[in-house]
Design an enzyme around this catalytic site. Structure first.
Site, PDB file in Angstrom:
ATOM      1  N   LYS A   1      -1.245 -24.808  16.111  1.00 53.64           N
ATOM      2  CA  LYS A   1      -0.986 -23.675  16.993  1.00 53.64           C
ATOM      3  C   LYS A   1      -0.833 -22.417  16.145  1.00 53.64           C
ATOM      4  O   LYS A   1       0.193 -22.200  15.497  1.00 53.64           O
ATOM      5  CB  LYS A   1       0.277 -23.869  17.832  1.00 53.64           C
ATOM      6  CG  LYS A   1       0.357 -22.855  18.990  1.00 53.64           C
ATOM      7  CD  LYS A   1       1.764 -22.520  19.410  1.00 53.64           C
ATOM      8  CE  LYS A   1       2.409 -21.440  18.588  1.00 53.64           C
ATOM      9  NZ  LYS A   1       1.830 -20.083  18.794  1.00 53.64           N
TER      10      LYS A   1
ATOM     11  N   GLU B   1       8.999 -23.224   6.209  1.00 53.49           N
ATOM     12  CA  GLU B   1       8.842 -22.093   5.282  1.00 53.49           C
ATOM     13  C   GLU B   1       9.168 -20.855   6.095  1.00 53.49           C
ATOM     14  O   GLU B   1       8.389 -20.437   6.949  1.00 53.49           O
ATOM     15  CB  GLU B   1       7.418 -22.073   4.722  1.00 53.49           C
ATOM     16  CG  GLU B   1       7.293 -21.222   3.478  1.00 53.49           C
ATOM     17  CD  GLU B   1       6.696 -19.878   3.764  1.00 53.49           C
ATOM     18  OE1 GLU B   1       7.484 -18.895   3.802  1.00 53.49           O
ATOM     19  OE2 GLU B   1       5.477 -19.779   3.958  1.00 53.49           O
TER      20      GLU B   1
ATOM     21  N   CYS C   1       6.223 -13.094   3.495  1.00 52.93           N
ATOM     22  CA  CYS C   1       7.560 -13.693   3.389  1.00 52.93           C
ATOM     23  C   CYS C   1       8.059 -13.697   1.960  1.00 52.93           C
ATOM     24  O   CYS C   1       9.268 -13.713   1.726  1.00 52.93           O
ATOM     25  CB  CYS C   1       7.543 -15.102   3.965  1.00 52.93           C
ATOM     26  SG  CYS C   1       6.269 -16.166   3.265  1.00 52.93           S
TER      27      CYS C   1
ATOM     28  N   GLU D   1      15.604  -9.135   6.674  1.00 53.10           N
ATOM     29  CA  GLU D   1      14.170  -9.083   6.368  1.00 53.10           C
ATOM     30  C   GLU D   1      13.497  -8.031   7.259  1.00 53.10           C
ATOM     31  O   GLU D   1      13.445  -8.173   8.475  1.00 53.10           O
ATOM     32  CB  GLU D   1      13.538 -10.455   6.602  1.00 53.10           C
ATOM     33  CG  GLU D   1      12.052 -10.507   6.249  1.00 53.10           C
ATOM     34  CD  GLU D   1      11.445 -11.872   6.520  1.00 53.10           C
ATOM     35  OE1 GLU D   1      10.649 -12.324   5.689  1.00 53.10           O
ATOM     36  OE2 GLU D   1      11.772 -12.476   7.562  1.00 53.10           O
TER      37      GLU D   1
END
Length: 492
Positions: A189, A263, A297, A395
């Site tokens: 997906k 992750e 990331c 973040e």
């Protein structure tokens, strides 16, 4: 290069993209619901894609289960699977211009970056895991019994792979390649914002000889992902995305006792010591936070600078960052393209406004670039931020860099480790002893010294703390897609 080889490459042009369908059991399915895919460089629709329902997801999982149980892929020898995976790598390289065009259009990624990084890495994944597929074996164990004991490494079964919007090709194939090398089947997906290259890869995998049902693609949003997470026919979840969604993913997988690889988010620090080669260090700093428009990331959005260099580094950054080419991703000279969506742009601007409200100084950038209706943010450098500010602790996921001074090595390590994340870190120094010493103290899954974002399919990466667990890349990733079975045969 010969004269023939050195022909000038024609510019990549924006492709016309047909509406995206679901890929289930080797067949394309139109679906009953559809959503727009937006070109981030213009804010206008590219095409539509199907949104998989719960029934569609169930059909995809059932197709993957049937393909696994039939043994048509898992029952192949590792060498046979390796041949197919190597053909995938060859086809990725052969169709590189097509993949570059689709990925650049969908993500807003500059074509030069997409060709050199995304497509090249995708081919490298399949090439690397085609080699490892041939060495996936167990071991004989010497035991003090009258018996012959050995281990087998076997595939887990059906893998549910859920991937984000920022590196659709790389992050999907980082899961699909090792999963297939180990003999698993996959339901993928992709992110609803950037699904197009996943559909093109399904076509390439089929062309390479991957049997029907072994790889399935279900496009859609949160409802589609939730259905895949909760489907009892899925044996493992491999997820890349935000920490918040990763936490939910772990809860669902844990309730079903399914193995999961996560992750997740990152907020890496890049430390510039006073003995650094400043020219190289500044290059690494800029690359660390503008690469992929900061939507990475493992970006380095937190810069820690030794106090004697602080003012000098700020001055250099103010001039250098303002000159980095930003614009149309289909221009070969562009380094920074648009952000992947309006949501990402808005979030980054909100953090910049917060920094201003807290009294921080925007050294350069800090505003939206009005260009053809696209989601462009000028790369931004912010000084005078406190260590506990949300702008430092959270973040941002955009081309925004905060800069903080430090007094000594201990303070640098303390500041670097002071956020909830631990995916990546970096340091710039010419002192080899310091490089090893500080790298050992940084709480991160990967540490770069005197550069940034040096990645290869052979080198594992992954997070600690709220950046997740498990590893992508390397033989470590292959292990995550297998289970060990022991066989003990009595010799009596």
């Amino acid at each position: 290069m010969t004269a023939t080889d050195s022909q000038v490459r024609q510019a990549v042009v924006r492709p016309q993209v047909q509406p995206g369908k679901l890929f289930i059991g080797g067949e394309w399915r139109a679906g009953t619901r559809h959503s727009d895919v937006i070109d981030p460089s213009t804010g206008r629709p590219i095409t539509t894609v199907a949104e998989a329902t719960e029934d569609d997801v169930h059909d995809a999982v059932r197709a993957a289960r049937a393909a696994f149980d039939s043994g048509q892929w898992a029952g192949m020898s590792g060498r046979e699977r390796a041949r197919v995976l190597y053909r995938v790598a060859e086809l990725v390289r052969r169709r590189a211009d097509e993949l570059v065009a689709v990925e650049s259009l969908d993500v807003g990624k500059p074509v030069a970056l997409c060709r050199a990084v995304d497509v090249a890495t995708t081919a490298g994944h399949f090439e690397y895991y085609s080699a490892l597929a041939q060495s996936l074996d167990g071991a004989v164990r010497d035991i003090p019994l009258n018996a012959h004991a050995y281990t087998r490494r076997e595939p887990l079964g059906v893998v549910g792979a859920i991937t984000p919007f920022n590196f659709p090709l790389i992050l999907s194939t980082a899961k699909i390649a090792p999963a297939l090398a180990a003999g698993n089947t996959v339901v993928h997906k992709p992110a609803p914002d950037t699904p197009l290259s996943a559909l093109l890869m399904a076509e390439i995998l089929t062309e390479a000889g991957v049997p029907d049902g072994v790889v399935n693609v279900v496009t859609g949003g949160a409802e589609t992902g939730e259905a895949l997470l909760r489907d009892p026919g899925v044996d493992k979840i491999a997820f890349t995305g935000s920490t918040a969604v990763g936490r939910h993913t772990a809860e669902v997988a844990g309730a079903a006792l399914k193995p999961v690889t996560l992750e997740l988010g990152g907020n890496a620090a890049n430390i510039v010591f006073d003995d650094a080669d400043l020219d190289k260090a500044i290059g690494a700093v800029i690359k660390a936070f503008v690469f992929n428009s900061g939507q990475f990331c493992m970006a380095g959005p937190r810069l820690l600078v030794a106090e004697p260099l602080y003012d000098t580094v700020l001055g250099i950054l103010g001039d250098a960052v303002a000159g980095v080419p930003i614009g149309d991703p289909f221009d070969e000279t562009t380094v920074i393209g648009p952000m992947a969506g309006e949501r990402q742009l808005t979030k980054a601007l909100e953090y910049i406004d917060l920094a201003r409200a807290e009294g921080a100084k925007v050294v350069t950038g800090g505003d939206r670039l009005d260009l053809n209706g696209g989601y462009y943010l000028r790369p931004t450098v912010i000084a005078g931020v406190s260590a506990d500010s949300r702008v430092v602790q959270e973040e941002i996921f955009g081309p925004v860099l905060t800069v903080q001074p430090f007094k000594d090595e201990d303070e640098a390590v303390m500041l670097a480790n002071s956020t909830p994340y631990g995916l990546a870190a970096g340091l710039q120094t010419q002192n080899v002893s310091r490089a090893h010493r500080v790298a050992a103290r940084l709480r991160a899954g990967i540490v770069w010294v005197n550069d940034w974002a040096l990645l290869d399919p052979a080198v594992p990466f992954g997070g600690v703390k709220q950046s997740g667990f498990g590893r992508e890349y390397g033989p470590e990733a292959l292990s995550a897609y297998t289970t060990t079975k022991s066989v003990v045969i009595s010799l009596d």
